[in-house]
Motif scaffolding. Structure first.
Motif, PDB file in Angstrom:
ATOM      1  N   UNK A 107     135.613 113.222 -29.478  1.00 25.57           N
ATOM      2  CA  UNK A 107     136.623 112.505 -30.249  1.00 25.57           C
ATOM      3  C   UNK A 107     137.850 113.375 -30.502  1.00 25.57           C
ATOM      4  N   UNK A 108     139.002 112.911 -30.051  1.00 21.81           N
ATOM      5  CA  UNK A 108     140.254 113.612 -30.290  1.00 21.81           C
ATOM      6  C   UNK A 108     140.488 114.819 -29.394  1.00 21.81           C
ATOM      7  N   UNK A 109     139.586 115.065 -28.478  1.00 19.09           N
ATOM      8  CA  UNK A 109     139.726 116.217 -27.584  1.00 19.09           C
ATOM      9  C   UNK A 109     140.588 115.855 -26.379  1.00 19.09           C
ATOM     10  N   UNK A 110     141.352 116.822 -25.920  1.00 17.15           N
ATOM     11  CA  UNK A 110     142.172 116.627 -24.726  1.00 17.15           C
ATOM     12  C   UNK A 110     141.299 116.842 -23.495  1.00 17.15           C
ATOM     13  N   UNK A 111     141.577 116.073 -22.483  1.00 14.03           N
ATOM     14  CA  UNK A 111     140.908 116.242 -21.201  1.00 14.03           C
ATOM     15  C   UNK A 111     141.977 116.352 -20.125  1.00 14.03           C
ATOM     16  N   UNK A 112     141.533 116.658 -18.927  1.00 14.18           N
ATOM     17  CA  UNK A 112     142.486 116.790 -17.839  1.00 14.18           C
ATOM     18  C   UNK A 112     142.566 115.487 -17.053  1.00 14.18           C
ATOM     19  N   UNK A 113     143.783 114.969 -16.931  1.00 14.25           N
ATOM     20  CA  UNK A 113     144.019 113.753 -16.172  1.00 14.25           C
ATOM     21  C   UNK A 113     143.887 114.068 -14.687  1.00 14.25           C
ATOM     22  N   UNK A 114     143.209 113.196 -13.963  1.00 11.48           N
ATOM     23  CA  UNK A 114     142.933 113.427 -12.545  1.00 11.48           C
ATOM     24  C   UNK A 114     144.005 112.753 -11.679  1.00 11.48           C
ATOM     25  N   UNK A 115     145.079 113.492 -11.398  1.00 11.41           N
ATOM     26  CA  UNK A 115     146.172 112.931 -10.596  1.00 11.41           C
ATOM     27  C   UNK A 115     145.720 112.598  -9.184  1.00 11.41           C
ATOM     28  N   UNK A 116     144.847 113.411  -8.611  1.00 10.74           N
ATOM     29  CA  UNK A 116     144.341 113.113  -7.264  1.00 10.74           C
ATOM     30  C   UNK A 116     143.571 111.799  -7.258  1.00 10.74           C
ATOM     31  N   UNK A 117     142.846 111.521  -8.324  1.00  8.68           N
ATOM     32  CA  UNK A 117     142.103 110.261  -8.411  1.00  8.68           C
ATOM     33  C   UNK A 117     143.063 109.075  -8.462  1.00  8.68           C
ATOM     34  N   UNK A 118     144.179 109.216  -9.173  1.00  2.98           N
ATOM     35  CA  UNK A 118     145.174 108.134  -9.228  1.00  2.98           C
ATOM     36  C   UNK A 118     145.754 107.915  -7.838  1.00  2.98           C
TER      37      UNK A 118
END
Length: 175
Positions: A155-166
């Protein structure tokens, strides 16, 4: 989620960018609220026209409500304001300037423009499917959203967005 929802609101629903930022922030806030209720095991509750009225509950303000905005499969509380359409939660507008600042803080350097461009490509390529069922935009988001621990640990933690997945998702659709 806010940026993805804003891209969809602008590109596929035709809202101005400030309106799209406000609506994107609203869908993100509603989803966060739902997740919070699920984690805490409380009743989910829901918004209503009454909850979206001005602080004074003035019936006239109800005339400013905008019906039928569905973004990422969620119907949003929104109002017409002198500045445009705004998502509306807890008796206040989701202000685009605040949303913009938050995005610029979250995405350092050129990461915001890169992420926006890749999301725009996916939105354009998946447009037909998303327009036929707006929940598909959320289903796409689930495939690239930042990974965080389940439950209260994430909860409320930052994660890494997966640009390769997009990018990979965009490539699954015809150009």
């Amino acid at each position: 989620m806010t940026l993805w929802a804003a891209v969809i609101a602008r590109e596929l629903l035709g809202f101005a960018w400030d309106d799209a930022l406000s609506l994107g922030s609203t869908v993100s806030a509603l989803n966060a609220r739902s997740k919070g209720f699920a984690i805490r095991g409380q009743n989910r509750g829901s918004w209503s026209r009454g909850a979206a009225k001005g602080a004074d509950g003035d019936k006239k303000k109800d005339d400013d409500m905008v019906d039928g905005i569905v973004l990422l499969g969620r119907t949003l509380p929104a109002r017409k304001t002198p500045d445009g359409v705004r998502g509306w939660l807890s008796d206040k507008a989701m202000e685009p300037k605040t949303v913009d600042r938050s995005l610029r803080t979250a995405f350092k350097g050129d990461a915001l423009s890169k992420t926006f461009s890749i999301m725009l490509l996916l939105a354009r390529r998946a447009a037909k499917t998303i327009r036929s069922d707006s929940r598909h935009a959320y289903q796409l988001y689930e495939q690239f959203r930042p990974e965080v621990a389940a439950g209260t640990a994430g909860w409320g933690k930052a994660g890494e967005l997966k640009l390769d997945a997009i990018r990979d998702l965009a490539n699954d659709y015809p150009a």
